[in-house]
Design a protein around this motif. Structure first.
Motif, PDB file in Angstrom:
ATOM      1  N   THR A   8      -2.754   6.620   1.008  1.00  0.00           N
ATOM      2  CA  THR A   8      -2.723   7.609   2.091  1.00  0.00           C
ATOM      3  C   THR A   8      -2.384   6.866   3.387  1.00  0.00           C
ATOM      4  O   THR A   8      -2.478   5.639   3.461  1.00  0.00           O
ATOM      5  N   GLU A   9      -2.051   7.639   4.416  1.00  0.00           N
ATOM      6  CA  GLU A   9      -1.715   7.034   5.706  1.00  0.00           C
ATOM      7  C   GLU A   9      -2.862   6.156   6.214  1.00  0.00           C
ATOM      8  O   GLU A   9      -2.648   5.053   6.715  1.00  0.00           O
ATOM      9  N   LYS A  10      -4.075   6.663   6.029  1.00  0.00           N
ATOM     10  CA  LYS A  10      -5.263   5.939   6.483  1.00  0.00           C
ATOM     11  C   LYS A  10      -5.453   4.632   5.706  1.00  0.00           C
ATOM     12  O   LYS A  10      -5.769   3.584   6.268  1.00  0.00           O
ATOM     13  N   GLU A  11      -5.241   4.716   4.410  1.00  0.00           N
ATOM     14  CA  GLU A  11      -5.374   3.517   3.566  1.00  0.00           C
ATOM     15  C   GLU A  11      -4.325   2.461   3.936  1.00  0.00           C
ATOM     16  O   GLU A  11      -4.633   1.273   4.050  1.00  0.00           O
ATOM     17  N   ILE A  12      -3.086   2.940   4.130  1.00  0.00           N
ATOM     18  CA  ILE A  12      -2.004   2.007   4.471  1.00  0.00           C
ATOM     19  C   ILE A  12      -2.334   1.291   5.787  1.00  0.00           C
ATOM     20  O   ILE A  12      -2.193   0.071   5.898  1.00  0.00           O
ATOM     21  N   LYS A  13      -2.815   2.066   6.753  1.00  0.00           N
ATOM     22  CA  LYS A  13      -3.143   1.501   8.064  1.00  0.00           C
ATOM     23  C   LYS A  13      -4.266   0.472   7.948  1.00  0.00           C
ATOM     24  O   LYS A  13      -4.220  -0.601   8.537  1.00  0.00           O
ATOM     25  N   ALA A  19       0.829  -1.209   0.000  1.00  0.00           N
ATOM     26  CA  ALA A  19       0.000   0.000   0.000  1.00  0.00           C
ATOM     27  C   ALA A  19       0.864   1.259   0.000  1.00  0.00           C
ATOM     28  O   ALA A  19       0.508   2.270  -0.618  1.00  0.00           O
ATOM     29  N   THR A  20       2.008   1.201   0.654  1.00  0.00           N
ATOM     30  CA  THR A  20       2.915   2.354   0.649  1.00  0.00           C
ATOM     31  C   THR A  20       3.473   2.579  -0.755  1.00  0.00           C
ATOM     32  O   THR A  20       3.459   3.693  -1.274  1.00  0.00           O
TER      33      THR A  20
END
Lengths: 330, 330
Positions: free
Chosen positions: B195-200, B189-190
């Motif tokens: 986005t940070e939210k998506e990666i999490k 995902a990175t």
């Protein structure tokens, strides 16, 4: 230069303490303790910390601050510890730094895992320092790691072989020993903000110092003062190791001399009482002088590589360190 | 969704072939062959390549291209192979992916070094893909590696203990299995530019799928169709492993049932002819139903984590993959 020697020695002692303190913190309070107490056992064992010191000095030599490189310095020592732990399993070694080896103190499975996790913590620490230079720093470190693994298997391969050439031997020590010294210098100079040319020069200094140091180690095995050296004189011969001196001797020897040397390989070593005879043979064949010449050759190459650094005061300590590491035979 | 299943299966097969081809190239032509031929032996052995596939899918799920993540995908598989080689030494395992384990085919020293060098080559490949994201990618990868080492020692620790709680067990499988699945998703995902939210969210999907998968593995050991499962039914009981079902059963059992379960620990396993009796006990205690519930709980958690991805078409394949991995018991 002489006026600075005391200053450099003091600096080394001071930095060694700092490095030890950071090293101590790397695994303190981590869980599970079944992994990290054995890890602390090797991390906190007495070591010279030459590799991390070289990282700091290389950062300083290009005008950087030591403070930019402490975590990277600790990372290279953790990598070194990783190699020691795994090599000791493979060699079935009993002692390391005056204590039982990790796999003897604990067990082999723990030692395999501790090695693996020292390497992982090494990368963790390396990342702390490499802002802006992540890719090149991690790349240097990883290349060093790959070379060390390749050097270790070559060392094992050579043990099983009858004959090893001098160039094969040099390839092995480059990979097993010198590549890691090179990597320390490269990482330090990069973190210190060195130019490409400076980084290359300092890396080259490290590579050549590393080669000189290993040949010196082979030489000391036969000519050192037993009390100062801390190892039994001739132990490489006793164990049947194919050192610089042995390979060079085999290259030069003819007739009876050659037969005598072949026996070392065929019998996988010699008796303690035979060391004197072989030392005399080495002297007669001139390989002790050859080893000295080789050490001087690589030391000079190392020092010449420092020409990329213009300010004498920046590089003088690297000259001093080379002298310290290699003075034992001079 | 159903219309897409065939498409997804074809995609998986296509990507698996691509991954296998890149994997094959990772050590081809490297020297010394004494290191890299054994490395190729494990690298080219048949594997499902689920981890690298997850890296690609995670890149795709955030709108990225698979092409941004092939080297990273290969890196996680190399890391996986590293853990297999070292774990097999520690467990003294005979077979892996239908072939002799590496340390049985060669020897333990070679296997230790091959493991180490697989890890180093993994970092080398990871670096190829992580332009711009070096620090976070290497950091995810390194954290995953640290967790795997911790999980492996916990697993070993638990073997030697009389009693392990369910939360201790969950901690161990999180570290040993799920953290690596999480890491694959996080890295993908990175690299895909999430986005940070998506990666999490995607990382959380991976973590929970990983937990569900491991509990399923424990369950299948007792309820699977032997012909399809490829392992002897009840082998965890025969080997005295503290699985989800066993720990849950011990928590619930009283009196004679408890004594029967304690015997598994005391005798370090049971005889083949006793498996049926223990399976009946598991059924009576309701731990087979408990395991199913737990698997469903973590699967739902995983799927809910995908809510961060708005476009259904982007995440549908991750839903399918979860279903594929976990459908065996449903």
């Amino acid at each position: 230069m002489n006026a600075n020697i005391k200053k450099y020695n003091l600096l080394y002692e001071k930095e060694r303490k700092k490095i030890n303190a950071i090293l101590h913190g790397t695994v303190k309070n981590r869980k599970p303790s079944s992994l990290y107490i054995p890890a602390a056992y090797i991390i906190n064992s007495e070591g010279k910390r030459i590799r991390p010191f070289l990282v700091l000095l290389s950062a300083g030599a290009v005008g950087g601050n030591f403070s930019q490189a402490y975590n990277a310095a600790v990372a290279v020592e953790l990598l070194h510890d990783f190699t020691l732990v795994h090599d000791d399993i493979m060699d079935n070694a009993e002692k390391r730094r005056g204590k039982l080896t990790l796999h003897k103190k604990y067990n082999k499975n723990t030692a395999i895992l501790v090695g693996d996790s020292l390497l992982s913590v090494a990368y963790e620490y390396l990342l702390k320092d490499c802002n802006g230079y992540s890719k090149s720093i991690i790349s240097s470190f990883t290349s060093g790691l790959i070379e060390v693994c390749e050097g270790q298997i070559l060392d094992t391969d050579y043990e099983a072989r009858k004959y090893v050439s001098l160039s094969e031997y040099l390839l092995m020590i480059k990979k097993k020993t010198a590549s890691m010294v090179k990597m320390c210098c490269e990482i330090g100079a990069t973190l210190g903000g060195g130019t490409e040319k400076e980084i290359k020069g300092i890396a080259n200094y490290g590579l050549n110092i590393g080669i000189a140091f290993q040949v010196q180690d082979d030489l000391l095995d036969i000519i050192a003062d037993e009390n100062k050296f801390g190892k039994r004189i001739g132990s490489d011969l006793i164990e049947g190791k194919k050192t610089y001196l042995f390979i060079k001797a085999l290259e030069k020897a003819r007739g009876e001399d050659r037969k005598l040397l072949s026996k070392v390989v065929d019998n996988k070593g010699i008796g303690i009482n035979q060391v004197k005879k072989y030392k005399e043979l080495y002297e007669r064949l001139g390989v002790i002088a050859d080893a000295r010449k080789t050490i001087n050759y690589y030391t000079k190459k190392a020092l010449n590589s420092l020409n990329v650094i213009k300010k004498i005061s920046d590089k003088e300590i690297l000259v001093w360190l080379a002298d310290e590491l290699l003075k034992r035979i001079r």
